[in-house]
Design an enzyme around this catalytic site. Sequence first.
Site, PDB file in Angstrom:
ATOM      1  N   LYS A  64       0.873  -1.175   0.000  1.00 35.45           N
ATOM      2  CA  LYS A  64       0.000   0.000   0.000  1.00 35.45           C
ATOM      3  C   LYS A  64       0.913   1.229   0.000  1.00 35.45           C
ATOM      4  CE  LYS A  64      -3.814  -0.103   2.456  1.00 35.45           C
ATOM      5  NZ  LYS A  64      -4.768  -0.266   3.601  1.00 35.45           N
ATOM      6  N   SER A 186      -2.757  -0.433  13.948  1.00 40.61           N
ATOM      7  CA  SER A 186      -4.006   0.215  13.557  1.00 40.61           C
ATOM      8  C   SER A 186      -4.915   0.308  14.771  1.00 40.61           C
ATOM      9  CB  SER A 186      -4.663  -0.567  12.419  1.00 40.61           C
ATOM     10  OG  SER A 186      -5.879   0.014  12.034  1.00 40.61           O
ATOM     11  N   LYS A 187      -5.845  -0.653  14.945  1.00 47.06           N
ATOM     12  CA  LYS A 187      -6.777  -0.591  16.070  1.00 47.06           C
ATOM     13  C   LYS A 187      -6.671  -1.792  16.996  1.00 47.06           C
ATOM     14  CE  LYS A 187     -10.368  -0.310  13.421  1.00 47.06           C
ATOM     15  NZ  LYS A 187     -11.796  -0.263  13.027  1.00 47.06           N
ATOM     16  N   HIS A 190      -2.985  -8.699  16.471  1.00 45.04           N
ATOM     17  CA  HIS A 190      -2.855  -9.932  15.716  1.00 45.04           C
ATOM     18  C   HIS A 190      -2.236 -10.991  16.617  1.00 45.04           C
ATOM     19  CE1 HIS A 190      -2.591  -7.369  11.799  1.00 45.04           C
ATOM     20  NE2 HIS A 190      -3.838  -7.535  12.212  1.00 45.04           N
ATOM     21  N   ASP A 362      32.145 -25.692   9.160  1.00 48.63           N
ATOM     22  CA  ASP A 362      30.876 -26.390   8.945  1.00 48.63           C
ATOM     23  C   ASP A 362      31.106 -27.890   9.091  1.00 48.63           C
ATOM     24  OD1 ASP A 362      29.191 -24.134   8.297  1.00 48.63           O
ATOM     25  OD2 ASP A 362      30.328 -23.972   6.426  1.00 48.63           O
ATOM     26  N   LYS A 570      21.761 -18.067  33.186  1.00 49.42           N
ATOM     27  CA  LYS A 570      21.075 -17.664  34.408  1.00 49.42           C
ATOM     28  C   LYS A 570      19.640 -18.171  34.341  1.00 49.42           C
ATOM     29  CE  LYS A 570      20.327 -13.805  37.543  1.00 49.42           C
ATOM     30  NZ  LYS A 570      19.048 -14.343  37.999  1.00 49.42           N
ATOM     31  N   ASP A 572      15.798 -18.593  35.621  1.00 45.48           N
ATOM     32  CA  ASP A 572      14.805 -17.726  36.237  1.00 45.48           C
ATOM     33  C   ASP A 572      13.861 -18.566  37.090  1.00 45.48           C
ATOM     34  OD1 ASP A 572      12.262 -15.448  34.952  1.00 45.48           O
ATOM     35  OD2 ASP A 572      13.238 -15.593  36.889  1.00 45.48           O
ATOM     36  N   GLU A 718      17.136 -15.389  31.023  1.00 44.21           N
ATOM     37  CA  GLU A 718      17.209 -14.142  31.783  1.00 44.21           C
ATOM     38  C   GLU A 718      18.539 -13.440  31.625  1.00 44.21           C
ATOM     39  OE1 GLU A 718      16.860 -14.714  35.944  1.00 44.21           O
ATOM     40  OE2 GLU A 718      16.173 -12.691  36.345  1.00 44.21           O
TER      41      GLU A 718
END
Length: 868
Positions: A64, A186-187, A190, A362, A570, A572, A718
């Site tokens: 857009k 927007s409003k 999602h 690799d 660490k 949590d 953490e």
Amino acid sequence: MATTGTAPKQRETVNVDGHRLRLTSLDKVLYPETGTTKADVLSYYAAIADTLIPYARNRPATRKRWVNGVGTPQKPGQVFFQKNIDDSAPSWVKRNAIEHKESTNVYPLVNDLATLTWLAQLAALEIHVPQWQFGPRGGKQNPDRLVLDLDPGEGASLAQCAEVARLARGILTDMGLDARPVTSGSKGIHLYAALDQKQTSDEVSAVAHELARALEADHPDLVVSDMKKTLRKGKVLVDWSQNNANKTTICPYSLRGRFRPTVAAPRTWAELEDPDLAQLDYEQVLERVDTLGDPLAGMHSGQADAGDLDASTAPDRLHKYRSMRDAAKTPEPVPEEAPKAVEGDGNSFVIQEHHARRLHWDFRLERDGVLVSWAVPKGPPTTPNRNHLAVQTEDHPLDYGGFSGTIPKGEYGAGEVTIWDHGTYDTEKWRPDKEVIVTVHGQPDGGLARDGAADRRFAFIHTGGEDGKNNWLLHLMKDQRPAEAPETGGGSESAAKRTPSTKRATSTPNPAEAVKTAAKARPDPLPLPDASAVRQDIKDSGMPSLKPMLATLGSKADINDDADWAFEMKWDGVRAIAEVTPEGTRLISRNGNDMTVAYPELQELGRSLNGGRAVLDGEIVALNKAGRPDFGLLQPRMHLTRARDAEAAAAKTPVQFMIFDLLWLDGNSLLELSWEQRREILEQAVESSDDGGHIQVPPALDLGMEDAVEASKELGLEGVMAKRRSADYSAGIRSRSWIKLKNQFSQEVVIVGWRPGQGNRANKVGSLLVAVPDGTELQYIGRVGSGLSEKDLALVGSRLKKLSRKTAPLDDVPRADASDAHWVRPVLVGEVTYAERTGTGKLRHPVWRGLRPDKRPSDVVPEIPAPS
């Protein structure tokens, strides 16, 4: 919000990833309300590209465009909706076609920064993509993510969308899906969940539709699943239709064409608890990503279990490899056909030295028709005392085993590739996503022989949860003798047995898999020991009563030389000293409380100890389905005092005991030994549990500080504990020999009062007033309301009522906060996370994490000093 300083040039020619782009009208204002220019838009997309592109890669991009800007509410700008790629598009922009009923459209693919810059130059502010990707031969793949668009109708709020998001999360979690929220810019919100690509778009849409209907049936006053606008007033529409193969959703981190430059911004679940939740603009998003990382990390990998969805065929083993390479531009082998997967066929290996952006090696093993591959930044370890990070990459074709040459600049993995060593290997154990043990047979003049022996016995040990699923440790086995009757190539696991020392060195299971297995097995709770018998054994054996050594919060500047420090993840959770005897195990919290009853499954510790009695230091954690420690899951278990309740909780939410130190063993104190000596004895004394168990000795990281911190972020942990290798164990003392390097700020706090909430929280706790000790006084540091769930409110509220007092327990509470405050005796300790400290020492954007019954007010220290 507009860029300050020297005004940008009107036009400029730039080089982006080897492509020349002419940028024009840089000072054009695209967002008049904020003065945001095209130069600002280009700058944002350049800064966010590495984070945005994984969510857009290989997906047809609908755009857009606001060529003359978004305008104002009084005079909105004209928007152009584009599917087909522009005729004037540069030839290097990747593209693909989709045949529709009446036409064929060719879409650009936003696969690189240069393409994103080209789109921003065209004022394509919004990028919309479907939930599926193009396959290696251009066809539509099955969707790799599910999305729900929570759209508020007239009169409904973003807070209501957040409430619906939490309700939907519960259903998706039950389906085995890890849901993540994104404020749309927007409003609404999602909600994304990664899928394993085993279902068609129609099948995913059908499930999403049923989920929306179920939410509407259970919450008719809040949710609607019908698109009709007349039904949506005051409610939240759960729009399931964007899972249709022909529909698109705004790409995470895309700008929006609103009157302010807002962004489709991934958020944390804690943020959704904030009553002041709002959409974010691009500057806020850049700051968040810089400091907090990407809350949506891992969603673009499509690795989550699809749970109740019906199965379908999965893409072949090399689809990811092909999607990342252009056969016309790279000399690497890019096969058109899928590999022929024949179990147990072939046992070749190759190690290639790769001078890419960063030098690495690799390591590739032939398995089921492909080369299973790991990138090892420091190369294969040459001693069992040093484990090296190995990051699993995409499977490679077998022909890659003979490849050496130069990958051109601008292509994936650009740089020089040479064969460092190659040969065959024998498989001792191959457990996908868990553990691989092999003996490789290199060349007499190869890289392995130059560093020692051409024949080497290695273990790859998986360390990550779902979001960090690619992270392994590469370990050189102490016992270099091959196991008996090894399997050849890619066959099933050998029945050969290892020596106890070898088993200890290689049996670190994936915590996420251990938790899932434990939850599925739901074993009968272990009986609690006779407490009096344990106490008597402790007394008779002379076992000391020890307090844990405490770490000091620090920064990278405190680590002056990586070689002097060891780095551990660490965890949590809740700190615990474990006193293990033949009669049973006693668990003591940091403040000296007996926690044995609350965690009956940790009686398993006695079976993991290679000895009779020990005092161990570790962290009790509850892991979520992604394999991450979740302090919220642990909260309900921290307050249990009845054996029956604890047994039920152990079956529902099992815990792990992450052991990181050994203080006393069979009559011998280890406190004066160095960390390195204690660590070596710990690894010999305690075996990590097999799948479904609860005892772990997480590996120390053979990484420097920077890589260790980065690995902790990738794993969603953490932070990192830095421990001086030569330091002894200072029981009960806060020492600078242990440094906490946290990925986010957190603070233990003392609750001094509360304020009532609004709406449905009227006459209930709306926010907590908190403080930290400052000498003999308390210093007020703010109020916290975000993150307080209904369960938290019930738990905290009942305790606060019993602690009521008439006067404030401190003097420096601002009048606005004290006006309607209810004061309490300052005895309850909790924990919050926050963004930063203000100039007056207050917490900015604090989020409640939970009560800390394992700590007293005297244990609380300011983690970061208030600014002077």
